[in-house]
Design a protein around this motif. Sequence first.
Motif, PDB file in Angstrom:
ATOM      1  N   GLN A  34       0.830  -1.203   0.000  1.00  0.00           N
ATOM      2  CA  GLN A  34       0.000   0.000   0.000  1.00  0.00           C
ATOM      3  C   GLN A  34       0.867   1.256   0.000  1.00  0.00           C
ATOM      4  OE1 GLN A  34      -3.533   0.729  -0.137  1.00  0.00           O
ATOM      5  NE2 GLN A  34      -2.448   2.647  -0.526  1.00  0.00           N
ATOM      6  N   PRO A  35       0.939   1.965  -1.145  1.00  0.00           N
ATOM      7  CA  PRO A  35       1.721   3.212  -1.171  1.00  0.00           C
ATOM      8  C   PRO A  35       1.084   4.288  -0.282  1.00  0.00           C
ATOM      9  CG  PRO A  35       1.004   2.554  -3.385  1.00  0.00           C
ATOM     10  CD  PRO A  35       0.335   1.633  -2.437  1.00  0.00           C
ATOM     11  N   VAL A  36       1.926   5.194   0.190  1.00  0.00           N
ATOM     12  CA  VAL A  36       1.443   6.279   1.050  1.00  0.00           C
ATOM     13  C   VAL A  36       2.050   7.613   0.605  1.00  0.00           C
ATOM     14  CG1 VAL A  36       1.058   4.863   3.126  1.00  0.00           C
ATOM     15  CG2 VAL A  36       3.308   5.875   2.730  1.00  0.00           C
ATOM     16  N   ILE A  37       1.301   8.674   0.898  1.00  0.00           N
ATOM     17  CA  ILE A  37       1.830  10.034   0.775  1.00  0.00           C
ATOM     18  C   ILE A  37       1.767  10.631   2.172  1.00  0.00           C
ATOM     19  CG2 ILE A  37       1.418  12.347  -0.177  1.00  0.00           C
ATOM     20  CD1 ILE A  37       0.214  10.907  -2.673  1.00  0.00           C
ATOM     21  N   LEU A  38       2.879  11.116   2.680  1.00  0.00           N
ATOM     22  CA  LEU A  38       2.918  11.686   4.027  1.00  0.00           C
ATOM     23  C   LEU A  38       2.697  13.189   3.948  1.00  0.00           C
ATOM     24  CD1 LEU A  38       5.909   9.717   5.607  1.00  0.00           C
ATOM     25  CD2 LEU A  38       3.488   9.537   6.242  1.00  0.00           C
ATOM     26  N   GLN A  39       1.733  13.678   4.713  1.00  0.00           N
ATOM     27  CA  GLN A  39       1.420  15.108   4.754  1.00  0.00           C
ATOM     28  C   GLN A  39       1.760  15.585   6.169  1.00  0.00           C
ATOM     29  OE1 GLN A  39      -1.834  14.734   1.197  1.00  0.00           O
ATOM     30  NE2 GLN A  39      -2.610  15.538   3.110  1.00  0.00           N
ATOM     31  N   LEU A  40       2.936  16.169   6.294  1.00  0.00           N
ATOM     32  CA  LEU A  40       3.515  16.418   7.616  1.00  0.00           C
ATOM     33  C   LEU A  40       3.222  17.844   8.075  1.00  0.00           C
ATOM     34  CD1 LEU A  40       6.919  14.609   6.944  1.00  0.00           C
ATOM     35  CD2 LEU A  40       4.743  13.644   7.752  1.00  0.00           C
ATOM     36  N   ILE A  41       2.615  17.943   9.234  1.00  0.00           N
ATOM     37  CA  ILE A  41       2.162  19.243   9.745  1.00  0.00           C
ATOM     38  C   ILE A  41       2.901  19.556  11.038  1.00  0.00           C
ATOM     39  CG2 ILE A  41       0.152  20.593  10.477  1.00  0.00           C
ATOM     40  CD1 ILE A  41      -1.586  18.447   9.004  1.00  0.00           C
ATOM     41  N   GLU A  42       3.482  20.730  11.077  1.00  0.00           N
ATOM     42  CA  GLU A  42       4.153  21.166  12.310  1.00  0.00           C
ATOM     43  C   GLU A  42       3.606  22.514  12.752  1.00  0.00           C
ATOM     44  OE1 GLU A  42       5.861  21.027  14.926  1.00  0.00           O
ATOM     45  OE2 GLU A  42       6.485  18.955  14.877  1.00  0.00           O
ATOM     46  N   ALA A  43       3.907  22.851  13.999  1.00  0.00           N
ATOM     47  CA  ALA A  43       3.528  24.165  14.505  1.00  0.00           C
ATOM     48  C   ALA A  43       4.307  25.228  13.721  1.00  0.00           C
ATOM     49  CB  ALA A  43       3.869  24.241  15.989  1.00  0.00           C
ATOM     50  N   PRO A  44       3.742  26.422  13.579  1.00  0.00           N
ATOM     51  CA  PRO A  44       4.438  27.476  12.821  1.00  0.00           C
ATOM     52  C   PRO A  44       5.581  28.098  13.639  1.00  0.00           C
ATOM     53  CG  PRO A  44       2.329  28.283  13.629  1.00  0.00           C
ATOM     54  CD  PRO A  44       2.425  26.858  14.066  1.00  0.00           C
ATOM     55  N   ILE A  45       6.557  27.262  13.945  1.00  0.00           N
ATOM     56  CA  ILE A  45       7.723  27.684  14.731  1.00  0.00           C
ATOM     57  C   ILE A  45       8.946  27.325  13.893  1.00  0.00           C
ATOM     58  CG2 ILE A  45       9.027  27.220  16.871  1.00  0.00           C
ATOM     59  CD1 ILE A  45       6.355  26.197  18.069  1.00  0.00           C
ATOM     60  N   GLU A  46       9.848  28.294  13.737  1.00  0.00           N
ATOM     61  CA  GLU A  46      10.980  28.113  12.827  1.00  0.00           C
ATOM     62  C   GLU A  46      11.762  26.836  13.131  1.00  0.00           C
ATOM     63  OE1 GLU A  46      13.372  31.692  12.418  1.00  0.00           O
ATOM     64  OE2 GLU A  46      14.865  30.468  11.345  1.00  0.00           O
ATOM     65  N   LYS A  47      12.028  26.640  14.439  1.00  0.00           N
ATOM     66  CA  LYS A  47      12.846  25.494  14.834  1.00  0.00           C
ATOM     67  C   LYS A  47      12.157  24.160  14.469  1.00  0.00           C
ATOM     68  CE  LYS A  47      15.361  23.890  18.838  1.00  0.00           C
ATOM     69  NZ  LYS A  47      15.126  23.605  20.212  1.00  0.00           N
ATOM     70  N   ALA A  48      10.837  24.133  14.696  1.00  0.00           N
ATOM     71  CA  ALA A  48      10.085  22.905  14.404  1.00  0.00           C
ATOM     72  C   ALA A  48      10.058  22.637  12.899  1.00  0.00           C
ATOM     73  CB  ALA A  48       8.668  23.023  14.956  1.00  0.00           C
ATOM     74  N   LEU A  49       9.879  23.700  12.124  1.00  0.00           N
ATOM     75  CA  LEU A  49       9.802  23.516  10.667  1.00  0.00           C
ATOM     76  C   LEU A  49      11.157  23.131  10.082  1.00  0.00           C
ATOM     77  CD1 LEU A  49       7.304  26.403   9.917  1.00  0.00           C
ATOM     78  CD2 LEU A  49       6.884  23.940   9.678  1.00  0.00           C
ATOM     79  N   LYS A  50      12.207  23.659  10.685  1.00  0.00           N
ATOM     80  CA  LYS A  50      13.568  23.301  10.251  1.00  0.00           C
ATOM     81  C   LYS A  50      13.814  21.808  10.563  1.00  0.00           C
ATOM     82  CE  LYS A  50      17.417  24.702   8.524  1.00  0.00           C
ATOM     83  NZ  LYS A  50      17.377  24.925   7.100  1.00  0.00           N
ATOM     84  N   ALA A  51      13.404  21.408  11.777  1.00  0.00           N
ATOM     85  CA  ALA A  51      13.565  19.994  12.164  1.00  0.00           C
ATOM     86  C   ALA A  51      12.770  19.091  11.217  1.00  0.00           C
ATOM     87  CB  ALA A  51      13.111  19.793  13.611  1.00  0.00           C
ATOM     88  N   LEU A  52      11.593  19.578  10.833  1.00  0.00           N
ATOM     89  CA  LEU A  52      10.753  18.789   9.909  1.00  0.00           C
ATOM     90  C   LEU A  52      11.471  18.591   8.572  1.00  0.00           C
ATOM     91  CD1 LEU A  52       8.024  17.409   9.543  1.00  0.00           C
ATOM     92  CD2 LEU A  52       7.103  19.571   8.707  1.00  0.00           C
ATOM     93  N   GLU A  53      12.150  19.636   8.128  1.00  0.00           N
ATOM     94  CA  GLU A  53      12.922  19.532   6.886  1.00  0.00           C
ATOM     95  C   GLU A  53      13.937  18.397   6.982  1.00  0.00           C
ATOM     96  OE1 GLU A  53      13.659  23.940   5.868  1.00  0.00           O
ATOM     97  OE2 GLU A  53      15.402  22.838   5.067  1.00  0.00           O
ATOM     98  N   GLY A  54      14.592  18.323   8.143  1.00  0.00           N
ATOM     99  CA  GLY A  54      15.584  17.260   8.360  1.00  0.00           C
ATOM    100  C   GLY A  54      14.949  15.881   8.340  1.00  0.00           C
TER     101      GLY A  54
END
Length: 327
Positions: A34-54
């Motif tokens: 079963q293929p998946v597409i991940l839709q990743l949501i983080e709080a609008p906080i720079e550090k969290a979004l940067k971590a999400l990028e990683g």
Amino acid sequence: MKTPIRVAVTGAAGQIGYSLLFRIASGAMFGPDQPVILQLIEAPIEKALKALEGVAMELDDCAFPLLKGIIQTADASIGFKDANWCLLVGAKPRGPGMERADLLKDNGKIFIGQGQIIDAVAAADARIAVVGNPANTNCMIAASQAKRLPAERFTAMVRLDQNRAQSQLAKKAGVDLTAVQDIFIYGNHSPTMFPAFAHATIGGQPATKVINDDTWLQGPFCETVGKRGAAIIAARGASSAASAANALVDHVRSLVTPGAIHSVAVKSQGLYGFDANVWAGMPVRTTTAGSYEVITGYAMDAFAQSKIAATNKELVEERAFVADMIA
Ligand code: NAX
């Protein structure tokens, strides 16, 4: 090739997210074809979004054949768009000196917003699983906002508690884990939860007979399961993450596997002595890949009734704290 399932995950750059996403992308949650597409949501906080990028970079680096796309966003209306599953892991943690009522209200705001957006933009078959604490009440709050999606699509996770209980019973009986069946969690995901040992079986025999120690079952067993989260924090210096992610994989996998019997926090409908409008852990049987039923008819003795009354009281109190938000 099957159509990919869109899986939205909040708190995707958090501790649980870091264990969870790789399991979803590897096929553990929806199966090896079963293929998946991940839709990743983080709080609008720079550090969290940067971590999400990683995290997204690491997902790329795994070269998972089933992973057909990754969306990274702080905008829930993008993150939940057309999602078939919405895994609500992100929540505000309880800060030092913070009252429970404040935690409930702060999270209430998050889950009201997410409930509304999911109802507006997620797929027609969307299902929601809440992990972020207080999970039962957050789930109730999100469901309260839904006009399109029915209440039974909103579930909260008590599977980690079930897995903990199963493991403790197996250790005590000195048997393989798989010999323990039908141990269900009733009520809140909190220390008041009730692991109903009287209905569990070990090697096909009643667990109460095999263990033959009611004092242990009513005391240390219930306490160990109820306070396991705190014990992990004391030992590890951080809250359960890999086991919580694993439990969410189990929670969803069981909900899409007809015949699976497992514990899920669902709208109580007044069953087993719970108030009708709280989300409480219950035994559930998955009927089709998209539906389940609560297993009814388990008899509750006086001890079980008192435990259920206590966990129900807590759920009713939690609801009272946020009553003005959901009215
Ligand atoms: P972390 O603090 O590591 O991660 C939470 C993430 O959520 C953070 O990255 C944060 O930026 C993000 N976040 C906060 N608000 C958000 C929002 N509005 N939208 C999107 N993202 C948001 O916590 P973690 O250890 O991953 O735990 C997550 C939640 O699971 C907590 O509420 C925790 O209490 C709860 N748990 C629930 C369990 C259960 O059995 N139901 C067990 C494990 C865990 O304690």
